[in-house]
Scaffold this motif. Structure first.
Motif, mmCIF file in Angstrom:
data_model
loop_
_atom_site.group_PDB
_atom_site.id
_atom_site.type_symbol
_atom_site.label_atom_id
_atom_site.label_comp_id
_atom_site.label_asym_id
_atom_site.label_seq_id
_atom_site.Cartn_x
_atom_site.Cartn_y
_atom_site.Cartn_z
ATOM 1 N N HIS A 47 0.827 -1.218 0.000
ATOM 2 C CA HIS A 47 0.000 0.000 0.000
ATOM 3 C C HIS A 47 0.861 1.267 0.000
ATOM 4 C CE1 HIS A 47 0.791 -0.600 4.306
ATOM 5 N NE2 HIS A 47 0.696 0.711 4.402
ATOM 6 N N CYS A 48 2.095 1.163 0.490
ATOM 7 C CA CYS A 48 2.986 2.331 0.506
ATOM 8 C C CYS A 48 3.306 2.799 -0.906
ATOM 9 C CB CYS A 48 4.292 2.015 1.232
ATOM 10 S SG CYS A 48 4.078 1.697 2.991
ATOM 11 N N SER A 49 3.484 1.836 -1.827
ATOM 12 C CA SER A 49 3.780 2.238 -3.196
ATOM 13 C C SER A 49 2.554 2.886 -3.829
ATOM 14 C CB SER A 49 4.284 1.059 -4.029
ATOM 15 O OG SER A 49 3.326 0.035 -4.110
ATOM 16 N N ASN A 50 1.362 2.476 -3.406
ATOM 17 C CA ASN A 50 0.137 3.155 -3.858
ATOM 18 C C ASN A 50 0.169 4.609 -3.445
ATOM 19 O OD1 ASN A 50 -1.109 0.981 -4.967
ATOM 20 N ND2 ASN A 50 -2.660 0.774 -3.380
ATOM 21 N N LEU A 51 0.496 4.847 -2.169
ATOM 22 C CA LEU A 51 0.516 6.216 -1.664
ATOM 23 C C LEU A 51 1.519 7.067 -2.427
ATOM 24 C CD1 LEU A 51 0.329 5.924 2.245
ATOM 25 C CD2 LEU A 51 -1.450 6.663 0.676
ATOM 26 N N ALA A 52 2.703 6.530 -2.692
ATOM 27 C CA ALA A 52 3.738 7.303 -3.378
ATOM 28 C C ALA A 52 3.272 7.697 -4.782
ATOM 29 C CB ALA A 52 5.040 6.510 -3.440
ATOM 30 N N ALA A 53 2.739 6.741 -5.533
ATOM 31 C CA ALA A 53 2.250 7.050 -6.880
ATOM 32 C C ALA A 53 1.064 8.012 -6.799
ATOM 33 C CB ALA A 53 1.860 5.764 -7.612
ATOM 34 N N ASP A 54 0.176 7.807 -5.836
ATOM 35 C CA ASP A 54 -0.990 8.691 -5.684
ATOM 36 C C ASP A 54 -0.574 10.118 -5.351
ATOM 37 O OD1 ASP A 54 -2.627 6.533 -6.168
ATOM 38 O OD2 ASP A 54 -3.299 6.311 -4.092
ATOM 39 N N ALA A 55 0.428 10.285 -4.493
ATOM 40 C CA ALA A 55 0.886 11.625 -4.119
ATOM 41 C C ALA A 55 1.509 12.325 -5.324
ATOM 42 C CB ALA A 55 1.883 11.550 -2.964
ATOM 43 N N LEU A 56 2.282 11.594 -6.114
ATOM 44 C CA LEU A 56 2.864 12.160 -7.329
ATOM 45 C C LEU A 56 1.760 12.610 -8.280
ATOM 46 C CD1 LEU A 56 5.130 12.757 -9.371
ATOM 47 C CD2 LEU A 56 4.965 10.344 -10.074
ATOM 48 N N HIS A 57 0.798 11.743 -8.520
ATOM 49 C CA HIS A 57 -0.296 12.068 -9.443
ATOM 50 C C HIS A 57 -1.111 13.251 -8.929
ATOM 51 C CE1 HIS A 57 -0.043 7.623 -10.928
ATOM 52 N NE2 HIS A 57 0.968 8.351 -11.337
ATOM 53 N N ALA A 58 -1.309 13.325 -7.613
ATOM 54 C CA ALA A 58 -2.054 14.450 -7.025
ATOM 55 C C ALA A 58 -1.310 15.765 -7.256
ATOM 56 C CB ALA A 58 -2.289 14.216 -5.533
ATOM 57 N N ALA A 59 0.020 15.752 -7.117
ATOM 58 C CA ALA A 59 0.816 16.964 -7.346
ATOM 59 C C ALA A 59 0.714 17.408 -8.803
ATOM 60 C CB ALA A 59 2.273 16.721 -6.952
ATOM 61 N N ILE A 60 0.754 16.450 -9.718
ATOM 62 C CA ILE A 60 0.648 16.785 -11.147
ATOM 63 C C ILE A 60 -0.748 17.325 -11.462
ATOM 64 C CG2 ILE A 60 0.667 15.841 -13.499
ATOM 65 C CD1 ILE A 60 2.836 13.831 -12.435
ATOM 66 N N ARG A 61 -1.780 16.687 -10.921
ATOM 67 C CA ARG A 61 -3.156 17.182 -11.146
ATOM 68 C C ARG A 61 -3.324 18.594 -10.586
ATOM 69 N NH1 ARG A 61 -4.425 11.865 -9.956
ATOM 70 N NH2 ARG A 61 -4.965 12.389 -7.828
ATOM 71 N N ASP A 62 -2.725 18.857 -9.422
ATOM 72 C CA ASP A 62 -2.777 20.193 -8.827
ATOM 73 C C ASP A 62 -2.137 21.209 -9.776
ATOM 74 O OD1 ASP A 62 -3.122 22.133 -6.599
ATOM 75 O OD2 ASP A 62 -0.935 22.045 -6.508
ATOM 76 N N TYR A 63 -0.998 20.875 -10.317
ATOM 77 C CA TYR A 63 -0.309 21.764 -11.275
ATOM 78 C C TYR A 63 -1.194 22.011 -12.497
ATOM 79 C CZ TYR A 63 2.714 23.225 -15.054
ATOM 80 O OH TYR A 63 3.247 23.886 -16.131
ATOM 81 N N LEU A 64 -1.755 20.948 -13.048
ATOM 82 C CA LEU A 64 -2.578 21.084 -14.262
ATOM 83 C C LEU A 64 -3.821 21.940 -14.008
ATOM 84 C CD1 LEU A 64 -2.246 17.443 -15.651
ATOM 85 C CD2 LEU A 64 -1.125 19.514 -16.526
ATOM 86 N N GLU A 65 -4.404 21.774 -12.813
ATOM 87 C CA GLU A 65 -5.573 22.613 -12.452
ATOM 88 C C GLU A 65 -5.196 24.085 -12.377
ATOM 89 O OE1 GLU A 65 -8.921 22.071 -12.034
ATOM 90 O OE2 GLU A 65 -8.418 20.152 -12.984
ATOM 91 N N LYS A 66 -4.052 24.358 -11.757
ATOM 92 C CA LYS A 66 -3.582 25.752 -11.646
ATOM 93 C C LYS A 66 -3.323 26.346 -13.022
ATOM 94 C CE LYS A 66 -1.263 25.253 -7.174
ATOM 95 N NZ LYS A 66 0.062 25.109 -6.550
ATOM 96 N N GLU A 67 -2.770 25.549 -13.924
ATOM 97 C CA GLU A 67 -2.458 26.009 -15.275
ATOM 98 C C GLU A 67 -3.743 26.363 -16.043
ATOM 99 O OE1 GLU A 67 0.704 26.503 -17.064
ATOM 100 O OE2 GLU A 67 0.932 26.785 -14.913
ATOM 101 N N LYS A 68 -4.802 25.606 -15.828
ATOM 102 C CA LYS A 68 -6.082 25.876 -16.494
ATOM 103 C C LYS A 68 -6.626 27.243 -16.081
ATOM 104 C CE LYS A 68 -7.875 21.207 -16.855
ATOM 105 N NZ LYS A 68 -8.829 20.283 -16.253
#
Length: 129
Positions: free
Chosen positions: A106-127
């Motif tokens: 489950h730790c690897s899930n969290l790491a990938a999820d946190a990365l994806h969340a940071a990228i989604r946050d960036y993309l939302e800000k860019e919009k």
């Protein structure tokens, strides 16, 4: 090769000497995920230039596996385009670490999820810009 508690040498290296630890002030993207069951909390901060993750840092509160997977996911994502980084999966993280004990996957899930969340946050800000 794993030790007596099932951790690979690579997991131990990333736990004992994690890469990319810290905070980026005013990051371009920020992701925060947690697991209420085990209490792990991961934060990932990214700096993006021309669609590439130029810098990435993490802050993790949790077990050795959580720290090792955070370290590994930042290594995997640094220098990648946002699209490439969004393709990084939990299995990629675990494979690069030469495996995790099943109870720690489950730790690897969290790491990938946190990365994806940071990228989604960036993309939302860019919009909105």
């Amino acid at each position: 090769m794993t030790d007596q508690i099932g951790y690979s040498q690579k997991v131990m290296e990333h736990f004992m000497n994690p890469h990319n630890v810290g905070v980026i002030e005013n990051p371009d993207g920020y992701g925060k995920v947690g697991n209420p069951v085990c209490g792990d909390l991961m934060e990932i901060f990214i700096r993006v230039r021309e669609n590439v993750i130029e810098d990435i840092r993490f802050r993790t509160f949790g077990c050795g596996s959580a720290i090792a997977t955070s370290s590994m996911v930042t290594d995997l994502a640094k220098g990648k385009t946002l699209e490439e980084a969004l393709q990084i999966t939990r299995d990629d993280v675990a494979t690069e670490l030469e495996g995790l004990p099943p109870r720690k996957m489950h730790c690897s899930n969290l790491a990938a999820d946190a990365l994806h969340a940071a990228i989604r946050d960036y993309l939302e800000k860019e919009k909105k810009a």
